[in-house]
Write an enzyme that holds these catalytic residues in place. Structure first.
Site, PDB file in Angstrom:
ATOM      1  N   GLU A  79      -6.855  -0.614  -5.564  1.00  0.00           N
ATOM      2  CA  GLU A  79      -8.151  -0.778  -4.923  1.00  0.00           C
ATOM      3  C   GLU A  79      -9.179   0.110  -5.629  1.00  0.00           C
ATOM      4  O   GLU A  79     -10.257   0.351  -5.114  1.00  0.00           O
ATOM      5  CB  GLU A  79      -8.076  -0.497  -3.429  1.00  0.00           C
ATOM      6  CG  GLU A  79      -7.491   0.833  -3.051  1.00  0.00           C
ATOM      7  CD  GLU A  79      -7.406   1.028  -1.543  1.00  0.00           C
ATOM      8  OE1 GLU A  79      -8.436   0.883  -0.880  1.00  0.00           O
ATOM      9  OE2 GLU A  79      -6.297   1.319  -1.049  1.00  0.00           O
ATOM     10  N   CYS A 111      -4.543  -0.512   0.653  1.00  0.00           N
ATOM     11  CA  CYS A 111      -3.292   0.206   0.341  1.00  0.00           C
ATOM     12  C   CYS A 111      -2.054  -0.681   0.476  1.00  0.00           C
ATOM     13  O   CYS A 111      -0.945  -0.243   0.182  1.00  0.00           O
ATOM     14  CB  CYS A 111      -3.155   1.430   1.241  1.00  0.00           C
ATOM     15  SG  CYS A 111      -4.539   2.550   1.090  1.00  0.00           S
ATOM     16  N   HIS A 233       3.308   4.294   5.025  1.00  0.00           N
ATOM     17  CA  HIS A 233       2.119   4.481   4.190  1.00  0.00           C
ATOM     18  C   HIS A 233       1.503   5.814   4.599  1.00  0.00           C
ATOM     19  O   HIS A 233       1.354   6.088   5.788  1.00  0.00           O
ATOM     20  CB  HIS A 233       1.128   3.336   4.402  1.00  0.00           C
ATOM     21  CG  HIS A 233      -0.224   3.645   3.838  1.00  0.00           C
ATOM     22  ND1 HIS A 233      -0.386   4.039   2.521  1.00  0.00           N
ATOM     23  CD2 HIS A 233      -1.461   3.682   4.392  1.00  0.00           C
ATOM     24  CE1 HIS A 233      -1.660   4.279   2.304  1.00  0.00           C
ATOM     25  NE2 HIS A 233      -2.343   4.076   3.417  1.00  0.00           N
TER      26      HIS A 233
END
Ligand code: COA
Length: 390
Positions: A79, A111, A233
């Site tokens: 990103e 993400c 994450h």
């Protein structure tokens, strides 16, 4: 046929800023950054590193000549990409000298991108069992100096080879996912820093986890007792912990200590590197696999992927016999130990250094960057990369 992660590599730039020093400079109690947010150090990329070079440096340590011939698909998740049109994967493909008869693409969903890449790779291997796919998750996380998100920046990349009969971990079915159109974090084309509604993002991260965990339980009839560890994450290390605790209840008491202990191990590298967006979940997996002393082959590891905007996914894998021998533990510890500490003033100067945005050319000091692969400059609107080994 079993498909999964056969090799996994990681790279982060060789400079960092200590969170205690950053907190003092920002007139914040250091415990907020180190305990409240859960970060100790934050990687700072030099001007000679971008998403392409970070990914190429991460892949460098895991590829043999045989891999370079067998890889026929390069999937680059980012990103913080460098071009609206050309895939970052193509630069990496050339820098690493991969087989020309390959597909090379870039994927984007904040993400979550590297997880999309892994699932795409899995489908490809199911159709072509002899091939290997290189999946890259590479990012520089930037919120800006003196912003609420500053403490959750970072830079780095993870590179994975996805293949049949993987030596580290299978990626099993089912995988469950969830999408909602929300504005919790985004970066418009005109901005080099992200916009974030931090509190909303935190809420959504947790509610998406509860959603996909619920779906997973319904589909599989598995519960926390079936997992040796769950990796999350990690935009910052406190985030996954909040999500994990949100599914604990009295019935899961006997599993909580194990999952909490393993969470502590899984966050070790992330708290020294900061947020690396697409690679963050997989950096936490690397941390867990390399630093644990008691997770045996056959263990089931859960993975929760979240990309703002937003998409969440939960899936799991089984560790393979001898997985520890395939890991690059010593190299990663050396990489982290040999980094140079920056003062806050040095970090701010580097942060504000930028590449030209008016189309002019520039030559960059690659000799000052110890990385093998660096951005050498820009000429005729094209980035020029250097592989010092070739
Ligand atoms: N000692 C210990 N803990 C402290 C403290 C101190 N002196 N001061 C504050 N804290 C704790 C707070 O209690 C809070 O803990 P909690 O979240 O468990 O309640 C934590 O530190 C953060 O404090 P808060 O006031 O919420 O921080 P903030 O308003 O500066 O925002 C973020 C923090 C993480 C929301 C902000 O940095 C951000 O927006 N980051 C980007 C978010 C992101 O990455 N989103 C993407 C998700 S995928």
């Amino acid at each position: 046929m079993q498909i999964g992660i056969d090799k996994i590599g990681f790279y982060t730039p060789q400079m960092y800023i200590d969170m205690n020093e950053l907190a003092e400079a920002r007139d914040v109690d250091p415990a907020k950054f180190t305990i409240g947010i859960g970060q100790e150090r934050m990687a700072v990329p030099p001007i000679t590193q971008d998403a392409v070079t970070l990914a190429a440096n991460a892949a460098l340590e895991i590829l043999t000549d045989e891999d370079k011939q067998q890889i026929d698909y390069v999937i680059f998740a980012t990103e913080s990409g460098i071009d609206q049109s050309k895939a970052a994967a193509i630069y990496v493909h050339r820098l690493l000298g991969l087989n020309p008869n390959a597909r090379s693409v870039e994927v984007k969903e904040a993400c979550f991108g590297a997880t999309a890449g892994i699932q795409m790779a899995k489908g490809h291997i199911a159709l072509h069992p002899e091939s290997k796919v290189l999946v890259l998750g590479s990012d520089i996380s930037r919120y800006g100096l003196n912003t609420g998100g500053e403490v959750t920046q970072g830079a780095g990349a993870v590179a994975m080879i996805i293949s049949a009969n993987p030596r580290i971990m299978t990626i099993d079915e089912p995988s469950v996912y969830h999408t909602e159109d929300i504005m919790d974090f985004w970066r418009p084309n005109y901005s080099d820093v992200a916009f974030v509604d931090g509190k909303f993002s935190n809420e959504k991260y947790i509610s998406f986890f509860q959603n996909v965990w619920g779906q997973y339980q319904t589909k599989t009839e598995m519960g926390l007792a079936d997992f040796d560890a769950i990796c999350f994450h990690m935009p910052y290390t406190k985030m996954g912990l909040k999500a994990l605790k949100s599914i604990f209840d009295e019935e899961t008491n006997s599993d909580q200590d194990r999952l909490m202990d393993r969470y502590e191990i899984s966050k070790t590298y992330n708290k020294l590197v900061g947020n690396i967006y697409t690679g963050a979940l997989y950096l936490s997996l690397i941390s867990l696999l390399e630093l644990n002393t008691d997770i045996e082959p056959g263990a089931r590891i859960g993975l929760y992927s979240y990309g703002s905007g937003a998409v969440g996914e939960f899936f799991s894998g089984i560790l393979q016999p001898g997985y520890k021998e395939v890991l690059k533990t010593a190299q990663h510890q050396k990489l982290l130990e040999e980094r140079k500490a920056l003062s806050v003033a040095e970090y701010e100067d580097i942060f504000q250094e930028g590449l030209p945005t008016d189309g002019s050319s520039v030559t960059l000091p690659v000799e000052e960057d110890p990385a093998v692969i660096c951005l050498g400059g820009i000429e005729n609107h094209s980035r020029h990369y250097v592989n010092k080994n070739r």
